[in-house]
Design a protein around this motif. Structure first.
Motif, PDB file in Angstrom:
ATOM      1  N   VAL A 275      -4.018 -16.207  63.029  1.00  0.00           N
ATOM      2  CA  VAL A 275      -3.515 -14.832  62.904  1.00  0.00           C
ATOM      3  C   VAL A 275      -4.354 -14.041  61.907  1.00  0.00           C
ATOM      4  CG1 VAL A 275      -1.514 -13.409  62.323  1.00  0.00           C
ATOM      5  CG2 VAL A 275      -1.188 -15.594  63.518  1.00  0.00           C
ATOM      6  N   MET A 276      -4.723 -14.664  60.815  1.00  0.00           N
ATOM      7  CA  MET A 276      -5.541 -13.998  59.799  1.00  0.00           C
ATOM      8  C   MET A 276      -6.883 -13.569  60.382  1.00  0.00           C
ATOM      9  SD  MET A 276      -7.198 -15.608  56.350  1.00  0.00           S
ATOM     10  CE  MET A 276      -8.298 -16.584  57.399  1.00  0.00           C
ATOM     11  N   HIS A 277      -7.538 -14.473  61.119  1.00  0.00           N
ATOM     12  CA  HIS A 277      -8.825 -14.125  61.721  1.00  0.00           C
ATOM     13  C   HIS A 277      -8.649 -13.005  62.750  1.00  0.00           C
ATOM     14  CE1 HIS A 277     -11.216 -17.150  59.733  1.00  0.00           C
ATOM     15  NE2 HIS A 277     -10.405 -18.119  60.132  1.00  0.00           N
ATOM     16  N   PHE A 278      -7.550 -13.026  63.482  1.00  0.00           N
ATOM     17  CA  PHE A 278      -7.281 -11.959  64.442  1.00  0.00           C
ATOM     18  C   PHE A 278      -7.142 -10.614  63.730  1.00  0.00           C
ATOM     19  CE2 PHE A 278      -4.288  -9.197  66.637  1.00  0.00           C
ATOM     20  CZ  PHE A 278      -4.855  -9.109  67.892  1.00  0.00           C
ATOM     21  N   TRP A 279      -6.416 -10.596  62.605  1.00  0.00           N
ATOM     22  CA  TRP A 279      -6.206  -9.321  61.909  1.00  0.00           C
ATOM     23  C   TRP A 279      -7.520  -8.782  61.346  1.00  0.00           C
ATOM     24  CZ3 TRP A 279      -2.777  -5.947  62.776  1.00  0.00           C
ATOM     25  CH2 TRP A 279      -2.521  -4.897  61.888  1.00  0.00           C
ATOM     26  N   GLU A 280      -8.446  -9.658  60.990  1.00  0.00           N
ATOM     27  CA  GLU A 280      -9.755  -9.183  60.548  1.00  0.00           C
ATOM     28  C   GLU A 280     -10.524  -8.544  61.700  1.00  0.00           C
ATOM     29  OE1 GLU A 280     -10.616 -11.984  56.639  1.00  0.00           O
ATOM     30  OE2 GLU A 280     -11.471 -12.613  58.572  1.00  0.00           O
ATOM     31  N   VAL A 281     -10.287  -8.978  62.922  1.00  0.00           N
ATOM     32  CA  VAL A 281     -10.847  -8.293  64.087  1.00  0.00           C
ATOM     33  C   VAL A 281     -10.253  -6.893  64.201  1.00  0.00           C
ATOM     34  CG1 VAL A 281     -10.969  -8.310  66.620  1.00  0.00           C
ATOM     35  CG2 VAL A 281     -11.359 -10.429  65.333  1.00  0.00           C
ATOM     36  N   VAL A 282      -8.948  -6.775  63.927  1.00  0.00           N
ATOM     37  CA  VAL A 282      -8.306  -5.452  63.954  1.00  0.00           C
ATOM     38  C   VAL A 282      -8.938  -4.539  62.907  1.00  0.00           C
ATOM     39  CG1 VAL A 282      -6.116  -4.202  63.666  1.00  0.00           C
ATOM     40  CG2 VAL A 282      -6.175  -6.376  64.914  1.00  0.00           C
ATOM     41  N   PHE A 283      -9.361  -5.090  61.758  1.00  0.00           N
ATOM     42  CA  PHE A 283     -10.096  -4.274  60.782  1.00  0.00           C
ATOM     43  C   PHE A 283     -11.252  -3.542  61.468  1.00  0.00           C
ATOM     44  CE2 PHE A 283      -9.413  -7.236  56.822  1.00  0.00           C
ATOM     45  CZ  PHE A 283      -8.066  -6.982  56.870  1.00  0.00           C
ATOM     46  N   ALA A 284     -12.017  -4.297  62.248  1.00  0.00           N
ATOM     47  CA  ALA A 284     -13.189  -3.714  62.911  1.00  0.00           C
ATOM     48  C   ALA A 284     -12.775  -2.645  63.912  1.00  0.00           C
ATOM     49  CB  ALA A 284     -13.992  -4.810  63.598  1.00  0.00           C
TER      50      ALA A 284
END
Length: 357
Positions: A275-284
């Motif tokens: 989930v954390m890695h996914f949310w960093e994609v949302v940052f982009a």
């Protein structure tokens, strides 16, 4: 979380009970095709056929849409095998689209040997940092494969994810993980002038995600979130507010992605890291839509009170659409509504289909 009822009812996954056997055969047939079509766009077909069926599509509508989708997008079969990979060598093919067949074959063997649940539990910790694979659609395909308890699709999704693997590299392991509010941290990106006005390398979401990893000020923000077991529950309302406020293509994937994460999480020992890695994609993706402020709580409450068509009307409009993102969003919105009871999901679905303003 609250398990709210949908007007579509809990009587079974498919409103048309005659659809199950032909759907399974159809997904088996289309699932043999590649995870992407030219040029580097995600093939949604195996997943949205399932979504359409669960929204009430008939067999004839599913067959019609599959023919339309394959014809319109010229969805190819995977590339020819290059060389077999095994437990010792599969990582050498990570992120190499030319090795999709090799990786699919590897995971077919794995799933056949240890079963789909054990395969996901064993290999997803390695794949999780690369969740941006094909703009997160490797995650989507795995989620739907698990929803259907489909061994063949689980193997195909793991191979697809591995072949399109995309991670942010070079994030120091010793960065302090002190950020606890994912929405606040997202919005804080607005304070960095260098993150405005960036040029997209192409129209592809995954190329934008990849390019953002090379922006120093963006890269400095990675690896700082404290991801506890409740991290998905924290990003879910943040994703919904972002989509409700923008109705953007990019934010749509944040909402649907939370649904996919919920489907996959039971099969992962520490899902919060995925989930954390996914949310960093949302940052982009947030930088791609120029980092708008989220809507206020009062405004979202006003939206929640809007008059809505009934569930059947929303579902029927989605099934009639030829846009795969309509099927994806509406099904995920209905499922997230059933999980949370938040009416804003239905409002977002109706707005996406232009059934309300």
């Amino acid at each position: 979380m609250l398990q709210a009822e949908s007007a579509l009812g809990p009587a079974g996954p498919y409103p048309d009970i005659a659809v199950e056997a032909p759907l399974r055969a159809l997904i088996g047939e289309v699932g043999r095709r590649s995870g992407e079509f030219p040029v580097y766009l995600a093939n949604h077909l195996p997943m949205v056929l399932e979504a359409m069926a669960r929204l009430g599509a008939t067999t004839s509508r599913l067959e019609e849409f599959a023919e339309h989708y394959i014809g319109t997008h010229a969805v190819p079969f995977p590339p020819l095998a290059v060389a077999p990979v095994n437990e010792a060598s599969w990582l050498s093919a990570l992120g190499d689209r030319a090795r999709e067949t090799d990786l699919r074959n590897f995971f077919e063997t794995v799933v056949g040997r240890i079963g789909r649940e054990a395969a996901v539990r064993q290999y997803l910790p390695t794949l999780a940092p690369g969740v941006a694979a094909s703009a997160t659609h490797g995650l989507m395909r795995l989620a739907y494969a698990l929803l259907r308890s489909d061994d063949t699709e689980v193997a195909a999704s793991l191979g697809y994810w591995a072949a399109t693997y995309l991670a942010y590299e070079g994030v120091p392991a010793d960065r302090e993980r002190a950020v606890t509010d994912p929405l606040e941290y997202l919005v804080d990106m607005r304070s960095e002038p260098s993150l405005y006005g960036l040029n997209a390398p192409t129209h592809l979401l995954w190329k934008w995600i990849e390019a953002m990893g090379k922006v120093p000020e963006f890269h400095q923000r990675l690896g700082r979130m404290a991801a506890g077991p409740d991290f998905l529950d924290l990003i879910r309302p943040a994703a919904l507010s972002l989509y409700a406020g923008t109705m953007s293509f990019e934010a749509l994937h944040a909402v649907t992605g939370c649904h996919w994460l919920r489907l996959v999480s039971p099969y992962v020992d520490e899902p919060q890291y995925l989930v954390m890695h996914f949310w960093e994609v949302v940052f982009a993706l947030y930088t791609k839509i120029d980092m708008p402020l989220p809507p206020t709580k009062d405004l979202m409450e006003a939206w929640r009170s809007l008059p809505l068509p009934d569930d059947q009307a929303i579902a029927s409009a989605a099934v009639a659409s030829n846009d795969e993102h309509d099927h994806s969003l509406v099904f995920s919105a209905f499922e997230e509504y059933r999980y949370t009871g938040d009416r804003l999901y239905k409002v977002a679905a109706a707005k996406r289909l232009r059934l309300i303003e």
